[in-house]
Design an enzyme around this catalytic site. Structure first.
Site, short mmCIF file in Angstrom:
data_model
loop_
_atom_site.label_atom_id
_atom_site.label_comp_id
_atom_site.label_asym_id
_atom_site.label_seq_id
_atom_site.Cartn_x
_atom_site.Cartn_y
_atom_site.Cartn_z
N LYS A 90 -82.31 -35.17 29.15
CA LYS A 90 -81.18 -36.00 29.59
C LYS A 90 -80.79 -36.90 28.44
CE LYS A 90 -78.51 -37.83 32.83
NZ LYS A 90 -77.37 -37.43 31.98
N LYS A 126 -80.31 -35.14 23.31
CA LYS A 126 -79.05 -35.75 22.86
C LYS A 126 -78.20 -34.66 22.21
CE LYS A 126 -76.95 -39.79 22.60
NZ LYS A 126 -77.01 -40.95 23.49
N ASP A 166 -71.35 -40.80 25.44
CA ASP A 166 -71.88 -41.68 24.40
C ASP A 166 -70.65 -42.08 23.57
OD1 ASP A 166 -74.54 -42.69 23.10
OD2 ASP A 166 -73.42 -41.95 21.39
P1 NDP Z 1 -67.64 -46.30 22.87
O1 NDP Z 1 -67.16 -45.13 22.13
O2 NDP Z 1 -67.08 -46.59 24.22
O3 NDP Z 1 -67.47 -47.63 22.00
C1 NDP Z 1 -68.07 -47.75 20.74
C2 NDP Z 1 -67.63 -49.06 20.13
O4 NDP Z 1 -68.36 -49.27 18.92
C3 NDP Z 1 -66.17 -49.07 19.73
O5 NDP Z 1 -65.69 -50.37 19.80
C4 NDP Z 1 -66.23 -48.57 18.30
O6 NDP Z 1 -65.11 -48.96 17.52
C5 NDP Z 1 -67.47 -49.24 17.81
N1 NDP Z 1 -68.06 -48.45 16.71
C6 NDP Z 1 -68.40 -47.13 16.73
N2 NDP Z 1 -68.88 -46.75 15.55
C7 NDP Z 1 -68.84 -47.82 14.77
C8 NDP Z 1 -69.21 -48.08 13.42
N3 NDP Z 1 -69.69 -47.09 12.63
N4 NDP Z 1 -69.04 -49.34 12.96
C9 NDP Z 1 -68.58 -50.32 13.77
N5 NDP Z 1 -68.21 -50.14 15.04
C10 NDP Z 1 -68.33 -48.92 15.53
O7 NDP Z 1 -69.23 -46.14 22.93
P2 NDP Z 1 -70.26 -46.82 23.92
O8 NDP Z 1 -69.84 -48.20 24.23
O9 NDP Z 1 -70.54 -45.87 25.01
O10 NDP Z 1 -71.57 -46.85 23.01
C11 NDP Z 1 -71.89 -47.93 22.15
C12 NDP Z 1 -73.36 -47.89 21.78
O11 NDP Z 1 -74.14 -47.96 22.98
C13 NDP Z 1 -73.83 -46.61 21.08
O12 NDP Z 1 -74.88 -46.94 20.20
C14 NDP Z 1 -74.36 -45.76 22.21
O13 NDP Z 1 -75.30 -44.79 21.76
C15 NDP Z 1 -75.04 -46.85 23.05
N6 NDP Z 1 -75.27 -46.51 24.45
C16 NDP Z 1 -74.24 -46.15 25.28
C17 NDP Z 1 -74.50 -45.87 26.60
C18 NDP Z 1 -73.40 -45.58 27.56
O14 NDP Z 1 -73.69 -45.49 28.77
N7 NDP Z 1 -72.14 -45.48 27.15
C19 NDP Z 1 -75.89 -45.84 27.13
C20 NDP Z 1 -76.88 -46.33 26.20
C21 NDP Z 1 -76.56 -46.60 24.91
P3 NDP Z 1 -63.98 -47.88 17.15
O15 NDP Z 1 -63.16 -47.72 18.36
O16 NDP Z 1 -63.27 -48.50 15.99
O17 NDP Z 1 -64.72 -46.63 16.74
#
Ligand code: NDP
Length: 445
Positions: A90, A126, A166
């Site tokens: 998962k 993943k 993700d």
């Molecule tokens: P989203 O795609 O919804 O949002 C990601 C956010 O982070 C955006 O604001 C994006 O900006 C920014 N971002 C992405 N890459 C970079 C980078 N290289 N430098 C700076 N900012 C960046 O993703 P999520 O909110 O779902 O996920 C965020 C984090 O949380 C990740 O690490 C993910 O693995 C983790 N996570 C998510 C879960 C979930 O349920 N969604 C569960 C557990 C962990 P921009 O739009 O400019 O790319």
């Protein structure tokens, strides 16, 4: 680290050359599990750690699709099925240009321990691709998702491997992937989570990771004799995790003064208006800088890393891996940060974690603090199996219970192994113990 764990680490680096994020994730775990391994010589004899760092299966495949100009594009797809000792694999699917095998392996490895902490029967995996959904039309995203699933579908299933969202994979992408799976397999099953509410999704799944993070940090605050009221909070990112962390923290009395995307960050000392951020990010798929067009008193700063120079009581990194390095952690400490809760996966480098812990900052590691998302995905699987739906309040209550249980496991395990107050060690040791015992029971496999 003991000589034994050191030698395992050396082998990981040698066998997985160039995969620096994977090395980092393994090192963070191996650094902390020594007390457990010492107490269980049978784990060494049966080579549990050596087996744990090797994925059970890793898939890499071609993803061809046609863009709106009629040109053929070729991306690379990945699924790493890391460990199924306690349940079906998962873990989410990341769509971002930076994706390569090392990132998917670090995420899959972390997922093993996180999923074990949830108390639910889910293994670790993943997937993802170097495809960038940003700036693509809906038709292009659909073409990519259908092609991606045309290969992936034969490797997954509701009792085998259940992917989810993700970075870059939200409700739209899950919808296109689910449609293609359904068509190819001729089944309607809970093979993906993060589904739409009309077709098997769970209420509160969208909010779960952000809310879960806040529930976990609430326990950290309580242990320090305080709460959210009046706390100044900085949250990086403005995606799914960041938005719902902001919503819950604000509802508990905190003031969120900064958020970001990969281009830059906004500062609104009066407290960020989340409805505006949501309109920009969720409805318009726009950039965070558009916020200052609507809130004239707010400020936009180009470059996302500067967000850690803003003084705050609580920092919640919710964007991506390694977004806080040692220097940035030192700056946060100098400016008075007292609590850090990781919403993103591995957002702090090993140096940053050391800096926070040496300075006495309460530090909540990702594996535990952001586990609410996958836990609620497992609740979605449960509802799908029962062909039933729980209300928002029921799911949210279960989520709170799970986050409390994760926090208790972290603190209890840390204390039992002589690391009182160290939530990183507690999370790693508790997750490791559960998976190691299951692997022992299954024999050599
Ligand atoms: P989203 O795609 O919804 O949002 C990601 C956010 O982070 C955006 O604001 C994006 O900006 C920014 N971002 C992405 N890459 C970079 C980078 N290289 N430098 C700076 N900012 C960046 O993703 P999520 O909110 O779902 O996920 C965020 C984090 O949380 C990740 O690490 C993910 O693995 C983790 N996570 C998510 C879960 C979930 O349920 N969604 C569960 C557990 C962990 P921009 O739009 O400019 O790319």
């Amino acid at each position: 680290m003991s000589q034994y764990l050191d030698s395992v680490m050396e082998t990981v680096v040698a066998r997985n050359a160039g995969e620096k994020e994977f090395h980092q994730a393994v090192k963070e775990v191996l650094k902390t599990i020594e007390p457990v391994v010492e107490k269980h010589p049978e784990f060494i004899k049966e080579k549990i750690v050596e087996r744990l760092v090797e994925p059970e299966r890793q898939l890499m495949f071609r993803v061809p699709w046609v863009d709106d100009k009629g040109e053929v594009q070729v991306n690379r797809g990945f699924r790493v099925q890391f460990n199924s000792a306690i349940g079906p694999y998962k873990g989410g699917i990341r769509l971002h240009p930076s994706v390569y095998l090392g990132i998917i392996k670090f995420l899959g490895f972390e997922q093993i321990f996180k999923n074990a902490l949830t108390t639910l029967p889910i293994g670790g995996g993943k997937g993802g691709s170097d495809f960038d959904p940003k700036g693509k039309s809906d038709r292009e995203v659909m073409a990519f998702c259908q092609s991606f699933m045309t290969e992936l579908w034969r490797h997954i299933g509701p009792d085998t491997d259940v992917p989810a969202g993700d970075i870059g994979t939200g409700a739209r992408e899950i919808g296109y992937m689910f449609g293609q799976y359904k068509r190819l397999s001729n089944t309607f099953t809970g093979v993906l989570t993060g589904k739409g509410l009309e077709w098997g999704g769970s209420l509160a799944r969208t909010e779960a990771t952000g809310y879960g993070l806040i529930y976990y940090v609430t326990r950290m605050l309580q242990d320090a004799g305080t709460d959210w009221n009046g706390k100044k909070v900085v949250i990086s990112g403005s995606g799914n995790v960041a938005i719902y962390a902001n919503q819950k923290a604000t509802s508990l009395g905190a003031k969120v003064v900064a958020m970001s995307d990969s281009n830059g960050y906004i500062v609104d000392e009066g407290g960020i208006h989340l409805d505006i951020v949501r309109d920009i990010k969720e409805r318009r798929r726009g950039r965070i800088k558009e916020y200052v067009d609507e809130v004239k008193s707010a400020q936009y700063v180009e470059g996302c890393r500067g967000i850690w120079s803003i003084p705050c009581d609580i920092a919640l990194p919710c964007a991506t891996q390694n977004e806080i390095n040692g220097d940035e952690a030192a700056l946060l400490v100098k400016n008075g940060v007292q609590f850090v809760g990781e919403g993103a996966n591995m957002p702090s480098t090993l140096e940053a974690i050391d800096t926070f812990q040496n300075a006495g900052v309460f530090f909540g590691p990702a594996k535990a603090a952001n586990a609410g998302g996958v836990a609620t995905s497992a609740l979605e699987m449960c509802q799908n199996s029962m062909r039933y739906s729980w209300s928002f309040e029921e799911v949210d209550a279960k989520l709170q219970g799970i986050m409390n249980s994760i926090y208790d496991q972290c603190t209890r395990t840390a204390e039992a192994y002589g690391k009182k107050g160290d939530l990183v060690a507690g999370a790693n040791m508790a997750g490791f113990l559960k998976v190691a015992k299951a692997m022992m029971a299954h024999g050599i496999c």
